[in-house]
Design an enzyme around this catalytic site. Structure first.
Site, PDB file in Angstrom:
ATOM      1  N   GLU A 223       9.742  59.970  -9.017  1.00  0.00           N
ATOM      2  CA  GLU A 223       8.614  59.059  -8.877  1.00  0.00           C
ATOM      3  C   GLU A 223       8.087  59.106  -7.439  1.00  0.00           C
ATOM      4  O   GLU A 223       8.818  58.790  -6.495  1.00  0.00           O
ATOM      5  CB  GLU A 223       9.030  57.624  -9.218  1.00  0.00           C
ATOM      6  CG  GLU A 223       9.377  57.411 -10.664  1.00  0.00           C
ATOM      7  CD  GLU A 223       8.172  57.552 -11.570  1.00  0.00           C
ATOM      8  OE1 GLU A 223       7.057  57.132 -11.193  1.00  0.00           O
ATOM      9  OE2 GLU A 223       8.347  58.098 -12.677  1.00  0.00           O
TER      10      GLU A 223
ATOM     11  N   GLU B 292      10.734  48.510  -6.342  1.00  0.00           N
ATOM     12  CA  GLU B 292      10.114  49.755  -6.822  1.00  0.00           C
ATOM     13  C   GLU B 292      10.803  50.249  -8.088  1.00  0.00           C
ATOM     14  O   GLU B 292      10.150  50.719  -9.029  1.00  0.00           O
ATOM     15  CB  GLU B 292      10.146  50.831  -5.733  1.00  0.00           C
ATOM     16  CG  GLU B 292       9.467  52.122  -6.130  1.00  0.00           C
ATOM     17  CD  GLU B 292       7.995  51.973  -6.467  1.00  0.00           C
ATOM     18  OE1 GLU B 292       7.583  52.485  -7.534  1.00  0.00           O
ATOM     19  OE2 GLU B 292       7.249  51.341  -5.685  1.00  0.00           O
TER      20      GLU B 292
END
Length: 135
Positions: A36, A77
């Site tokens: 990511e 996150e």
């Protein structure tokens, strides 16, 4: 008198083999996060901040805040990424509520990053100003 009844399921939950397996799941999740872009960006910045902390020999209390802040941002996150995957699963087509869910989760990451910048500024600005005075 109380009697503690432990089922076979509960016994197996305490087995070392089961704990090792759970670490495997966590490591797989970490591998997913490393793909990511935003997690990689936050991780890279975290490493740079740690290097700065070592360079400036920051105080123990500053390390405490730095480590907690880094952990907080990476945690948020990770939760954001998890929510995005979940929303994509349950709502593959566009839906207003799916968008709101993703937007709110993204805002949580932004808030954690802003908080991290503020804490980083409080910690590091005095060190940078000290260096600038002596040069």
């Amino acid at each position: 008198m109380y009697v503690l009844i432990i089922s076979n399921t509960m016994k197996s939950a305490f087995l070392i083999k089961a704990r090792i397996k759970s670490f495997g799941y966590a490591l797989h999740g970490f591998k997913v996060l490393l793909k990511e872009p935003n997690f990689v960006i936050h991780s890279t910045i975290s490493i740079l901040v740690i290097v700065l902390g070592i360079y400036f020999q920051i105080k123990k209390i500053e390390w405490l805040f730095l480590i907690l802040t880094i952990g907080f941002v990476l945690f948020v996150e990770a939760i954001n990424t998890s929510l995005e995957y979940l929303v994509d699963l349950v709502s593959p087509k566009y839906h207003v509520l799916a968008k709101k869910c993703k937007d709110v989760a993204a805002m949580a990451v932004l808030l954690s990053a802003i908080t991290a910048v503020l804490i980083g500024g409080i910690i590091f600005i005095p060190y940078f100003t000290t260096i600038m005075r002596f040069e």
